[in-house]
Design a protein around this motif. Structure first.
Motif, short mmCIF file in Angstrom:
data_model
loop_
_atom_site.label_atom_id
_atom_site.label_comp_id
_atom_site.label_asym_id
_atom_site.label_seq_id
_atom_site.Cartn_x
_atom_site.Cartn_y
_atom_site.Cartn_z
N LEU A 33 0.90 -0.99 -0.03
CA LEU A 33 -0.13 -0.18 0.27
C LEU A 33 0.86 1.05 -0.10
O LEU A 33 2.14 1.62 0.82
CB LEU A 33 -0.94 0.08 1.30
CG LEU A 33 -1.81 -1.40 0.98
CD1 LEU A 33 -2.47 -1.12 2.52
CD2 LEU A 33 -2.40 -1.69 -0.03
N THR B 23 1.12 5.79 0.30
CA THR B 23 1.18 6.43 0.98
C THR B 23 1.58 7.89 -0.15
O THR B 23 2.04 8.24 -0.50
CB THR B 23 2.01 6.96 2.11
OG1 THR B 23 1.90 5.70 3.00
CG2 THR B 23 1.47 7.91 3.14
N GLN C 202 -3.40 5.34 -1.21
CA GLN C 202 -3.97 4.27 -0.84
C GLN C 202 -4.05 3.63 0.78
O GLN C 202 -4.62 3.22 1.49
CB GLN C 202 -3.71 2.82 -1.87
CG GLN C 202 -4.08 1.58 -1.55
CD GLN C 202 -2.87 0.98 -2.29
OE1 GLN C 202 -1.89 1.28 -2.88
NE2 GLN C 202 -3.54 -0.22 -3.07
N ASN C 203 -2.90 3.50 0.82
CA ASN C 203 -2.56 4.08 2.98
C ASN C 203 -3.32 5.06 3.76
O ASN C 203 -4.23 5.18 4.32
CB ASN C 203 -0.60 3.32 2.83
CG ASN C 203 -0.49 2.94 4.34
OD1 ASN C 203 -1.71 2.21 4.73
ND2 ASN C 203 0.63 2.94 4.54
N ASP C 204 -2.06 5.79 3.58
CA ASP C 204 -2.35 6.74 4.79
C ASP C 204 -2.30 8.47 3.95
O ASP C 204 -1.50 8.04 2.47
CB ASP C 204 -0.73 7.41 5.56
CG ASP C 204 -1.08 5.98 6.87
OD1 ASP C 204 -2.07 5.54 6.74
OD2 ASP C 204 0.03 5.48 7.12
N SER D 200 -7.38 3.04 2.70
CA SER D 200 -6.75 1.97 4.18
C SER D 200 -6.46 1.81 5.42
O SER D 200 -6.94 1.79 6.14
CB SER D 200 -5.84 0.44 3.40
OG SER D 200 -6.70 0.41 2.19
N GLY D 201 -5.79 3.37 5.55
CA GLY D 201 -5.13 3.87 6.46
C GLY D 201 -5.54 5.38 7.39
O GLY D 201 -6.88 4.91 7.22
#
Length: 504
Positions: free
Chosen positions: A378, A380, A403-405, A426-427
């Protein structure tokens, strides 16, 4: 004494004839005719008045029916879209509108309705949007020339329509001021000042930041005025079975719980659409080489981009950049390491890797994505410097999706300004608990929206409530332009809603 004889009376009578007034023939008839004419005029006036009122009443009846028929056309089209598009992915919705087969799109859709008829014409969404304009013209069979026209705007609500939306519990500490709606699928502790509605999808929860029992889905630890300060321990007054108080000193527009949750599961499909649109030329696609890209938006309608060779995993700051050709690196995003591209308005910049984003846009709408859809790694979105609009209107919109943070780096500006809709798929959107001389910063101001799958936060405190890292002051302003002008291809809800009705 006078005395008259019979003969004398007779002679007097015969000598002077008596006189009587003469009656003219036809004068009575004239009076009668005048009276009859007056009555006829009055009668005709009454008849004309009654007829005109009946005609007006019938016209008003036809007008009202024409309006209801036009509304019937609007309700039909809303039903039609629900059956065609409710629950569909962003790519499926776009394919539907791109096909040109939607009723009323290529030509007017005409349908009989009760004792009349409506005609529907549709303006499909612009690229990257879900906003649809539907115009319905209705008339009755008895008076087809009398029409009523209704125009409505339908859209799938964007995820950028609240100041903060989260899929995890949230803690808004003292010093946080939010101008916009706040919602979490879990619980919310709010110790700042909320100028708009704060809502949660749970009726109660166990606040992980202290021990004790369950408290309200939306609660505060701010002491009730005239007392000041914050009590960090369990608050019985903010827990069942106590009555939920208004606490307008914290929740100016109130708090609401439980409410329906927001579904985070479908966002991945929206990222896939963004990637395909960027690859198709409605923006720009960059691969997953090296450590990612540094993107600097520019007010001249272009952006500089450099390939990140390495970065510090502890501070999330860029160390150097890869040259565009041959070997070697640059310490700044310039010279042999930089490329420049035009910003595709209403487009998307998709990087299959990490992104460091900064800069200013002028009269451009763009969404920037950091996501790896090839592997399970993932990616960021990192922010160190300001992200700004040259003007505060619908002509300038930025979406930043990680996608993450969406991570604010350690060396971020002491006074950081972000004009954008931020989404962590996701994050979480926030700043890590950094250490060192730049761990504590002064003020962060976000004018836009925040969507965070995990717990959001730009500040950290110890168990005693002392500020140890992050921004002392957090100002979150909702950008009203995002309501009707969301970032291109930004994730939306699953149902079309009417948000504007007008009669033309």
């Amino acid at each position: 004494m006078w005395s008259l004889s019979r003969n004398s009376v007779t002679s007097i009578t015969m000598g002077a004839e008596l006189s009587f007034p003469k009656v003219r023939k036809g004068s009575v008839l004239a009076y009668v005719l005048v009276i009859m004419a007056t009555c006829l005029i009055l009668l005709m006036s009454i008849i004309l008045f009654v007829v005109s009122q009946l005609q007006y009443s019938m016209k008003q009846h036809d007008r009202e029916q024409a309006l209801q028929i036009a509304e019937g056309g609007i309700h039909f089209y809303k039903w039609y879209l629900a059956h065609q598009l409710d629950g569909r992915t962003a790519s499926q919705v776009q394919a539907f509108w791109s096909s040109g087969t939607a009723l009323g799109q290529s030509s007017a859709y005409v349908q009989n309705y009760s004792n009349g008829q409506y005609s529907i014409t549709v303006t499909p969404p612009a690229t990257g949007s879900t906003i649809v304009y539907v115009t319905s013209v209705g008339h009755t069979v008895s008076n087809p020339s009398l029409t009523r026209t209704i125009k409505v705007r339908l859209r799938r609500p964007s995820w950028s329509e609240s100041a903060v939306v989260a899929n995890d519990f949230m803690n808004f500490g003292s010093g946080t001021e939010v101008y916009g709606k706040v919602h979490s699928n879990e619980g919310i502790r709010f110790d700042g000042l909320a100028h708009n509605l704060v809502s949660s999808s749970v009726d109660k929860y166990n606040d992980p930041d202290h021990t004790g029992g369950d408290e309200f889905g939306v609660h505060t630890h701010v002491n009730i005025p005239p007392a000041t300060g914050i009590t960090g321990s369990f608050r019985a007054a903010e827990a069942p079975p106590s009555t939920v108080s208004s606490r307008s000193d914290v929740f100016e527009a109130g708090r609401q719980f439980p409410v329906a949750p927001v579904d985070f599961t479908g966002i991945l499909g929206d990222l896939s659409l963004m990637k395909s649109e960027a690859q198709a030329g409605r923006g720009k696609y960059f691969d997953n080489s090296n450590q990612g890209r540094n993107i600097i938006l520019k007010s001249n309608g272009t952006y500089d981009i450099c390939t990140v060779q390495s970065f510090n995993a502890s501070t999330n700051e860029i160390i150097n950049y890869k040259k565009n050709s041959g070997s070697g690196t640059c310490t700044t995003c310039s010279g042999q390491c930089v490329r420049n591209y035009p910003i595709v308005d209403n487009g998307v910049i998709f990087v299959e890797n990490n992104v460091w984003l900064e800069g200013t846009v002028d009269r451009k709408k763009i969404t920037v994505v950091a996501a790896n859809l090839i592997s399970s790694s993932l990616k960021t979105m990192y922010i160190t410097h300001d992200i700004r609009y040259a003007h505060a209107d619908c002509s300038e919109i930025i979406g930043a999706i990680g996608q993450n943070d969406v991570e604010i780096t350690r060396e971020s500006n002491n006074f950081l300004r972000i004009d954008a809709a931020l989404m962590a798929q996701s994050g979480r959107v926030g700043r890590a608990n950094y250490t060192g001389p730049t761990a504590i910063r002064d003020t962060i101001t976000v004018t836009g929206a925040i969507v965070s799958n995990q717990r959001y936060g730009f500040a950290w405190a110890d168990t005693f409530g002392n500020h140890v890292s992050g921004y002392r002051h957090r100002n979150l302003y909702y950008d009203n332009n995002l309501l009707y002008c969301p970032p291109p291809y930004f994730p939306t809800g699953k149902n079309y809603l009417i948000d504007l009705w007008e009669e033309l």
